[in-house]
Design a protein around this motif. Sequence first.
Motif, PDB file in Angstrom:
ATOM      1  N   ASP A   1      -4.628   5.525   2.513  1.00 37.14           N
ATOM      2  CA  ASP A   1      -3.587   4.776   1.819  1.00 37.14           C
ATOM      3  C   ASP A   1      -4.207   4.226   0.540  1.00 37.14           C
ATOM      4  O   ASP A   1      -5.418   4.313   0.347  1.00 37.14           O
TER       5      ASP A   1
ATOM      6  N   ARG B   1       0.855  -1.182   0.000  1.00 33.49           N
ATOM      7  CA  ARG B   1       0.000   0.000   0.000  1.00 33.49           C
ATOM      8  C   ARG B   1       0.893   1.235   0.000  1.00 33.49           C
ATOM      9  O   ARG B   1       1.909   1.269   0.700  1.00 33.49           O
TER      10      ARG B   1
ATOM     11  N   PRO C   1      -4.055   0.795  -2.053  1.00 29.92           N
ATOM     12  CA  PRO C   1      -3.506  -0.534  -2.334  1.00 29.92           C
ATOM     13  C   PRO C   1      -2.791  -0.564  -3.682  1.00 29.92           C
ATOM     14  O   PRO C   1      -3.242   0.058  -4.644  1.00 29.92           O
TER      15      PRO C   1
END
Length: 140
Positions: free
Chosen positions: A78, A46, A80
């Motif tokens: 965040d 991430r 991925p």
Amino acid sequence: MIAAVAGCAEAPRQLEVTGGYVRLSAVPRNPAAAYFTIQNGPSATRLITVTSEAVIRSEMHESRTNAGGMSSMKPLQDVPVSANGTLEFKPGGRHVMLFNVNPGVKPGYRMLFSFTFANGQRLQRRLPVIGAGDPAPGTE
């Protein structure tokens, strides 16, 4: 003979940040935006921060347009990055908002950024800076 064939094998893809640029705002005190592409290696991770010493604050955001044509933007904690995947931060989608850009940053400058990932990797890249109305690098 086997060693020769093994020597020709393609190296595994590594996590890297490619392309990219910073677009300054047309209004000097409004935020600028950073765009780039992340190419990932064999393990998912991430993206947790994108920072630069040339700004006071940076935030990852995502722009969306709903079925009614209304645009909205939401902050992202965040993002991925899938194994062997490509993740684009581009106009109209994910981007990094850059607040209080140092006034010395002008078109032609190359801003240094740190990209921090959940797997512990930190990459540094310099992104070219363009003016509000300038074409994105590689599109002229």
